[in-house]
Design an enzyme around this catalytic site. Structure first.
Site, PDB file in Angstrom:
ATOM      1  N   ARG A 187      -4.473  50.129  -9.288  1.00  0.00           N
ATOM      2  CA  ARG A 187      -5.888  50.225  -9.676  1.00  0.00           C
ATOM      3  C   ARG A 187      -6.058  50.883 -11.048  1.00  0.00           C
ATOM      4  O   ARG A 187      -5.203  51.678 -11.474  1.00  0.00           O
ATOM      5  CB  ARG A 187      -6.663  51.019  -8.628  1.00  0.00           C
ATOM      6  CG  ARG A 187      -6.313  52.489  -8.647  1.00  0.00           C
ATOM      7  CD  ARG A 187      -7.307  53.330  -7.852  1.00  0.00           C
ATOM      8  NE  ARG A 187      -7.006  54.727  -7.991  1.00  0.00           N
ATOM      9  CZ  ARG A 187      -6.543  55.510  -7.018  1.00  0.00           C
ATOM     10  NH1 ARG A 187      -6.326  55.039  -5.807  1.00  0.00           N
ATOM     11  NH2 ARG A 187      -6.306  56.781  -7.269  1.00  0.00           N
ATOM     12  N   ASN A 225       7.928  42.942 -14.404  1.00  0.00           N
ATOM     13  CA  ASN A 225       7.397  43.369 -13.107  1.00  0.00           C
ATOM     14  C   ASN A 225       5.902  43.063 -13.042  1.00  0.00           C
ATOM     15  O   ASN A 225       5.194  43.125 -14.043  1.00  0.00           O
ATOM     16  CB  ASN A 225       7.611  44.869 -12.896  1.00  0.00           C
ATOM     17  CG  ASN A 225       7.318  45.254 -11.452  1.00  0.00           C
ATOM     18  OD1 ASN A 225       8.062  44.885 -10.550  1.00  0.00           O
ATOM     19  ND2 ASN A 225       6.212  45.949 -11.227  1.00  0.00           N
ATOM     20  N   ASP A 258     -10.177  55.731  -1.033  1.00  0.00           N
ATOM     21  CA  ASP A 258      -8.905  55.004  -0.964  1.00  0.00           C
ATOM     22  C   ASP A 258      -8.680  54.323   0.382  1.00  0.00           C
ATOM     23  O   ASP A 258      -9.476  54.455   1.311  1.00  0.00           O
ATOM     24  CB  ASP A 258      -7.755  55.963  -1.294  1.00  0.00           C
ATOM     25  CG  ASP A 258      -6.700  55.325  -2.169  1.00  0.00           C
ATOM     26  OD1 ASP A 258      -6.365  54.156  -1.919  1.00  0.00           O
ATOM     27  OD2 ASP A 258      -6.227  55.991  -3.098  1.00  0.00           O
ATOM     28  N   GLU A 289       8.461  39.174  -9.067  1.00  0.00           N
ATOM     29  CA  GLU A 289       7.280  38.792  -8.310  1.00  0.00           C
ATOM     30  C   GLU A 289       6.889  37.348  -8.615  1.00  0.00           C
ATOM     31  O   GLU A 289       6.393  36.632  -7.743  1.00  0.00           O
ATOM     32  CB  GLU A 289       6.099  39.716  -8.666  1.00  0.00           C
ATOM     33  CG  GLU A 289       6.114  41.086  -7.992  1.00  0.00           C
ATOM     34  CD  GLU A 289       7.029  42.088  -8.665  1.00  0.00           C
ATOM     35  OE1 GLU A 289       7.539  41.805  -9.773  1.00  0.00           O
ATOM     36  OE2 GLU A 289       7.243  43.176  -8.082  1.00  0.00           O
TER      37      GLU A 289
HETATM   38  C1  LIG Z   1      -5.850  46.402  -3.137  1.00  0.00           C
HETATM   39  C2  LIG Z   1      -4.583  47.144  -3.443  1.00  0.00           C
HETATM   40  C3  LIG Z   1      -4.584  48.203  -4.337  1.00  0.00           C
HETATM   41  C4  LIG Z   1      -3.429  48.904  -4.632  1.00  0.00           C
HETATM   42  N1  LIG Z   1      -3.487  49.952  -5.512  1.00  0.00           N
HETATM   43  C5  LIG Z   1      -2.354  50.617  -5.835  1.00  0.00           C
HETATM   44  C6  LIG Z   1      -2.400  51.676  -6.788  1.00  0.00           C
HETATM   45  O1  LIG Z   1      -3.445  52.020  -7.315  1.00  0.00           O
HETATM   46  N2  LIG Z   1      -1.232  52.294  -7.103  1.00  0.00           N
HETATM   47  C7  LIG Z   1      -0.028  51.930  -6.527  1.00  0.00           C
HETATM   48  O2  LIG Z   1       0.986  52.512  -6.878  1.00  0.00           O
HETATM   49  N3  LIG Z   1       0.030  50.948  -5.603  1.00  0.00           N
HETATM   50  C8  LIG Z   1      -1.103  50.271  -5.250  1.00  0.00           C
HETATM   51  N4  LIG Z   1      -1.049  49.257  -4.330  1.00  0.00           N
HETATM   52  C9  LIG Z   1       0.243  48.921  -3.686  1.00  0.00           C
HETATM   53  C10 LIG Z   1       1.182  48.189  -4.625  1.00  0.00           C
HETATM   54  O3  LIG Z   1       0.553  47.078  -5.196  1.00  0.00           O
HETATM   55  C11 LIG Z   1       2.443  47.764  -3.897  1.00  0.00           C
HETATM   56  O4  LIG Z   1       3.126  48.931  -3.481  1.00  0.00           O
HETATM   57  C12 LIG Z   1       3.369  46.882  -4.722  1.00  0.00           C
HETATM   58  O5  LIG Z   1       4.505  46.525  -3.960  1.00  0.00           O
HETATM   59  C13 LIG Z   1       3.815  47.549  -5.995  1.00  0.00           C
HETATM   60  O6  LIG Z   1       4.621  46.663  -6.744  1.00  0.00           O
HETATM   61  P1  LIG Z   1       5.996  47.159  -7.353  1.00  0.00           P
HETATM   62  O7  LIG Z   1       6.945  47.303  -6.168  1.00  0.00           O
HETATM   63  O8  LIG Z   1       6.423  46.081  -8.286  1.00  0.00           O
HETATM   64  O9  LIG Z   1       5.749  48.463  -8.006  1.00  0.00           O
HETATM   65  C14 LIG Z   1      -2.214  48.544  -4.010  1.00  0.00           C
HETATM   66  C15 LIG Z   1      -2.198  47.477  -3.114  1.00  0.00           C
HETATM   67  C16 LIG Z   1      -3.362  46.791  -2.817  1.00  0.00           C
HETATM   68  C17 LIG Z   1      -3.319  45.659  -1.832  1.00  0.00           C
HETATM   69 MN   LIG Z   2       8.299  44.999  -8.411  1.00  0.00          MN
END
Ligand SMILES: Cc1cc2nc3c(=O)[nH]c(=O)nc-3n(C[C@H](O)[C@H](O)[C@H](O)COP(=O)(O)O)c2cc1C
Ligand SMILES: [Mn+2]
Length: 485
Positions: free
Chosen positions: A174, A169, A282, A233
């Site tokens: 952050r 994954n 945030d 991804e």
């Molecule tokens: C700049 C930015 C920062 C992000 N920070 C977080 C974070 O700190 N924690 C989180 O859970 N998702 C965060 N996200 C959202 C996730 O990256 C997003 O939900 C993503 O689909 C997660 O991938 P996953 O589905 O493989 O878990 C952030 C997105 C962006 C654009």
């Molecule tokens: Mn994913």
């Protein structure tokens, strides 16, 4: 040709006059934030800070902070063009005749190109630092806002592997920098990284983690793409690029990392270990307060000789992540339409910070259809967080907030048309009665039908007749009347 890496994208932006190099010395503590914020709010350029106090690395920010740059990053001419391209794969009609078959051929070979490929040596490992040499304070990590608990790595590609399935994954979560070798790991409990961590916790095993900072733009984007768990991804990035993402074996953990990355952090998360993370300014426009999150121990840093540190700031909208969010919305709409076919269009206005407001236009076909749409959205992936869903009849321009307000509010009898449900809400929602659990609201703003119990007459919206309009159009110049529109 896909961008091989971040610097190729920077070069493209620069050649188009979309990048400004800042040579003046600035501090990564609040100062870069203030400059970047003014730039994004004023439709300014992408920025490369070449002289950052306390670090030898340049800082790149706002690379995705306009629709134009976002399309440039994804190498698509428009979001409409993307929908056409995706339709070809989602709805493949056998091409008719030889000419059509030949035309389809390059697109079919595109599919073969999506699988990541492994390479043996990689720019992201030109320099390898382990043990005492690991020092996160060498990175120009931004302290974004005055009440932030410290510096935060805000655009990391967090790479993990599922303990059971072995699937990789990549998520953007952050990371608060605590000291030279440890950071927070802010994967929220609904996200895939957290799900995989639960697998390691069950087996009482350390979880290896690699974090890439700065990669080609499609790979960066893939980390925020809300793909279903188990859908890669990196495969998605390969599809976006039309070329595989070259990956290399990390030096000290058993994970593949993007070979062309600028910086890679290698280490582990101990599923049992938690530490206070935040506050952090945030993307809600408010500070997310401190909470317990896992800890990432960095055991090695690999990097290019001259790495560029890629970052972003989030805060009161509009911000750079608003343009990333718009890209997610536009790129995934064709897929959403396949599962919820009545949806004609959907918008997540930027002030609604992704999860607070979805405007949805449907082709209503049966009684209660608007409500079915709401529940389908609440039942689909990360759209489950949507706090307010407004369902309208097709034909409304969702890009015009004035038209939406007019249409939606004239169409509702609130007590009848608003539906409240309870369920999971976004971890960043600070107004819900409990963390991650609260209520959501759906507004059925479609025209009501007799079969839904509405027996009064429903009036037509006012429109001038076409023949009169044409006559006045012809007469208009002679009338000597100036209007602003
Ligand atoms: C700049 C930015 C920062 C992000 N920070 C977080 C974070 O700190 N924690 C989180 O859970 N998702 C965060 N996200 C959202 C996730 O990256 C997003 O939900 C993503 O689909 C997660 O991938 P996953 O589905 O493989 O878990 C952030 C997105 C962006 C654009
Ligand atoms: Mn994913």
């Amino acid at each position: 040709m896909a961008y091989p890496n971040l610097r190729a994208f920077l070069a493209r932006l620069e050649s188009q006059g979309e990048l400004v190099r800042v040579r003046a010395e600035v501090s990564p503590r609040l100062e870069i934030s203030e400059i970047a914020d003014r730039c994004v709010k004023g439709a300014g350029p992408a920025l490369l800070f070449e002289n950052v106090a306390g670090s030898s690395m340049p800082v790149a920010i706002n690379l995705f902070a306009s629709r134009r740059r976002m399309l440039e990053a994804l190498e698509i001419p428009s979001y409409e063009a993307w929908e056409e391209r995706l339709d070809f794969f989602l709805d493949p009609k056998p091409p008719d005749g030889l000419l059509a078959k030949l035309k389809a051929l390059p697109r079919v070979t595109e599919l073969a190109a999506v699988f990541p490929k492994t390479v043996r040596s990689a720019p992201c490992q030109e320099v390898v630092e382990t043990a005492d040499a690991v020092d996160l304070s060498k990175l120009p990590v931004l302290t974004c806002w005055p009440q932030d608990a410290g510096p935060f790595i805000t655009m990391p590609l967090v790479i993990t592997r599922d303990a059971a399935s072995g699937k990789t994954n990549v998520g953007m979560y952050r990371m608060q920098v605590y000291d030279a070798k440890t950071t927070g790991m802010h994967w929220q409990k609904h996200k895939d990284g957290a799900g995989q961590a639960r697998g390691y916790a069950r087996e009482r095993r350390r979880m290896e983690v690699a974090v890439a900072i700065g990669a080609d733009p499609a790979t960066v984007f893939s980390a925020i793409a809300p793909l279903p768990p188990g859908i890669s991804e990196l495969l998605f990035a390969g599809f976006l690029r039309g070329e595989p993402v070259p990956m290399v074996q990390a030096k000290t953990v058993d994970l593949l990392v993007p070979a062309e990355a600028e910086i890679v952090l290698e280490g582990y998360v101990d599923p049992g270990e938690m530490r206070s993370e935040g506050p952090f300014g945030d993307h809600t426009g408010f500070y997310s307060l401190e909470d317990e999150f896992p800890v990432f121990h960095v055991t090695a840093v690999t990097r290019r000789r001259d790495p560029v540190y890629l970052t972003t700031i989030v805060g009161r909208p509009p911000m750079e992540d608003g343009f990333l969010g718009e890209a997610v919305e536009r790129l995934f709409l064709p897929l959403v339409k396949k599962t919820i076919p009545e949806i004609v269009d959907m918008r997540l206005p930027v002030e609604g910070i992704f999860h607070n407001l979805a405007l949805v236009a449907i082709d209503k076909r049966y009684p209660g259809h608007a409500r079915k749409t709401m529940h389908a959205i609440w039942g689909t992936g990360q759209m489950m967080f949507t706090k307010t869903i407004v369902v309208l009849d097709a034909g409304v321009n969702l890009d015009d907030p004035g038209e939406v307000v007019w249409r939606a509010l004239t169409a509702i009898d609130p007590e009848r048309d608003i539906e409240f449900v309870h369920g999971p809400v976004d971890e960043l929602d600070f107004a819900s009665r409990l963390p991650c659990f609260g209520s959501k609201m759906g507004i059925d703003a479609t025209r009501k039908w007799p079969s839904e119990g509405f027996t009064r007459r429903w009036p037509d919206a006012i429109e001038m007749s076409e023949d009169v309009r044409r006559r006045i159009d012809a007469l208009w110049p002679a009338l000597g009347i100036a209007t602003r529109r």
